[in-house]
Design an enzyme around this catalytic site. Structure first.
Site, PDB file in Angstrom:
ATOM      1  N   SER A 112       0.804  -1.221   0.000  1.00 62.78           N
ATOM      2  CA  SER A 112       0.000   0.000   0.000  1.00 62.78           C
ATOM      3  C   SER A 112       0.839   1.275   0.000  1.00 62.78           C
ATOM      4  CB  SER A 112      -0.932   0.015   1.214  1.00 62.78           C
ATOM      5  OG  SER A 112      -1.825  -1.049   1.124  1.00 62.78           O
ATOM      6  N   GLU A 321     -10.020   6.856   2.236  1.00 58.22           N
ATOM      7  CA  GLU A 321      -9.565   5.463   2.209  1.00 58.22           C
ATOM      8  C   GLU A 321     -10.431   4.566   3.084  1.00 58.22           C
ATOM      9  OE1 GLU A 321      -6.208   4.120   4.427  1.00 58.22           O
ATOM     10  OE2 GLU A 321      -5.772   2.519   3.017  1.00 58.22           O
ATOM     11  N   HIS A 330      -6.797 -10.168   4.490  1.00 61.53           N
ATOM     12  CA  HIS A 330      -5.606 -10.823   5.047  1.00 61.53           C
ATOM     13  C   HIS A 330      -6.004 -11.960   5.997  1.00 61.53           C
ATOM     14  CE1 HIS A 330      -2.221  -8.593   3.505  1.00 61.53           C
ATOM     15  NE2 HIS A 330      -2.697  -7.431   3.884  1.00 61.53           N
TER      16      HIS A 330
HETATM   17 ZN   LIG Z   1      -2.430  -5.481   3.029  1.00 60.45          ZN
END
Ligand SMILES: [Zn+2]
Length: 499
Positions: A112, A321, A330
């Site tokens: 990111s 975001e 994840h």
């Molecule tokens: Zn990530």
């Protein structure tokens, strides 16, 4: 002369039409056919907007790859009572679309930080670094001065516009930090995380500096602990992380910055643009949308930010975001990824409703994907978070009978290539052995269900697969085809500067 020519051409075309009328199609009254015709007319009516963009809002859902996006569409549509496939998300109503290639200078699979530098500063760089080019050796503070690059936030500020950032992750986390900070490593969020003798302020200190100097007008997110010393406990009982003793929330208040930490203080903020706004709603990341209690939603933060920033007649740049689609992926927890992805789309819808496409460019994208994949041969109406159901031989969906894999067990619609939900598990003797638990509908539709994955990994990985970029407003038509991720910055800059 040319007028006569076009009149003659039309006359001849009319005659041919009378002699040879178009064949009537058996399907011309079919509702799908009519919908396709209507879609065609919408596309034919599109006119590119070449006005100057007064405002730009960049929506970024971290880790929201193509498969997550597909699953979120079905999830949102099924929540509204439909099959899901036919549902159109707010971003999917935008007229323009491109695919972004996400690799960084040193990685096929990006992170990111490197990707944020690409779309916010217009260059590709290494994984893990913020506001610097690829000449920097990762972790080397001494290299920062010679490798710094400017972001679209810097450009907006120079143009007299206001600048805002929102994240449901820590506001010092990679995506938003790439707008205002220069760091040799994305983990340098507070001074204690930096190497001894680092000559560059930590990321939280850089954020405060940007607000004090008027370069950043609004910052809403998590990460309060990075602004407090270890000796001070935050509003919700967690201690700070700072080792230099600075209480940067107190410093912010002294500098005239407004501060909020929960729903009540968020509601009390003055939105007339008289003072910058800092909202730190969690010690670390804000909650997943499903678990959210006394924190504003991404929709609330987006609405508040647009109201606040719109006070500047010269316009604004806003980065929003959704930081935790990534975290849920994840963990192989598709439920929270889809709920956060759906809330993200609600925020897009709110921004679309609050702004004028004539002067506001809205871009919706992601930074990288994940290895989420969608299993197949599911009948229509199969719950996207549940088991993949059969289509019977006569072609109807069978929502009471799941498809079976070769091991005679059902499988869920969503799976992952790797992660903690691996079907290969560690045995007592340290070896790995693959035997799949039998998934049942009640278990797999629980919010805490961990989707099955192939390879075992403690944390599921990112994926480098291309990402969608949706856009509307001035110069949105420049998002077309397959482009590099850093191209996003160049379109934004062009839209701001076009005369
Ligand atoms: Zn990530």
């Amino acid at each position: 002369m040319s007028d006569w020519r076009s009149v003659c051409t039309a006359f001849v075309a009319g005659l041919i039409g009378l002699i040879y009328p178009p064949p009537s199609l058996a399907q011309s009254e079919n509702p799908w056919y009519k919908a396709g015709q209507s879609e065609l007319r919408t596309h034919l009516a599109r006119q590119p907007n070449t006005a100057t963009a007064r405002n730009i809002i960049l929506f970024l859902a971290d880790g929201n790859g193509i498969a997550t996006n597909y699953a979120t569409r079905i999830f949102q549509g099924q929540r509204l009572g439909g099959y899901g496939d036919e549902h159109i998300m707010a971003k999917e109503r935008m007229p323009y679309l491109a695919l972004a290639k996400t690799y960084t200078t040193n990685a096929q699979t990006p992170d990111s930080a490197g990707t944020a530098v690409a779309f916010l500063s217009g260059i590709k760089t290494k994984n893990g670094v913020l506001g610097v080019d690829e000449t920097l050796r990762r972790g080397e503070c001494d290299d920062v001065a010679g490798a710094q690059v400017n972001s679209i936030g810097d450009l907006a500020h120079v143009m007299g516009k206001s600048v805002g950032i929102i994240s449901t992750a820590r506001i010092t986390h990679a995506t938003t930090a790439a707008l205002y900070a220069h760091a040799a490593d994305r983990t340098f969020e507070h001074d204690g995380a930096q190497p001894k003798g680092c000559v560059v302020p930590d990321i939280a200190a850089q954020l405060l500096q940007e607000m004090v100097t008027g370069k950043l007008d609004l910052a809403l997110g998590g990460g309060r602990r990075n602004f407090l010393p270890r000796s001070v406990t935050g509003e919700e009982g967690s201690p700070g992380k700072r080792q230099d003793g600075r209480n940067m929330i107190a410093e912010a208040l002294d500098a005239g910055i407004q501060y909020a930490w929960d729903n009540a203080s968020f509601a009390r903020l003055n939105r007339d643009h008289s003072a910058p706004v800092l909202g730190l709603f969690a010690s670390s990341h804000m909650s997943y949308e499903h678990d959210r209690r006394d924190e504003p939603s991404i929709v609330d933060m987006t609405q508040s930010a647009i109201n606040y920033l719109s006070n500047n007649q010269k316009g604004y740049f806003l980065l929003v975001e959704s930081g935790r689609v990534d975290h849920a992926n994840h963990r192989n927890n598709a439920f929270r990824a889809l709920v956060d992805g759906s809330a993200f789309d609600d925020a897009v819808a709110r921004a679309v409703a609050m702004t004028d496409p004539g002067d506001t460019l809205i871009i919706v994208t992601a930074d990288h994907g994940h290895t989420m994949a969608i299993n197949g041969y599911c009948g229509r109406g199969s719950p996207i978070l549940g088991l993949c159901m059969k289509i019977d031989p006569k072609g109807e969906s069978h929502r009471d009978r799941p498809n079976l894999a070769a091991d005679n067990k059902p499988y869920t619609a969503i799976g992952y290539l790797n992660g903690p939900g691996s079907i290969i598990t560690r045995q007592a003797d340290g070896t790995y052995f693959g035997t799949r638990p039998v998934p049942d509908q009640a278990g797999v539709t629980d919010p805490d269900y961990i989707q099955q994955s192939a390879l075992p990994r403690g944390s599921q990985t990112h994926s480098p697969v291309d990402l969608a970029i949706y856009a509307q407003g001035p110069w949105a038509h420049l998002f077309d085809g397959t482009v590099e991720q850093n191209y996003i910055y160049h379109v934004m800059r062009h839209a701001f500067e076009a005369k």
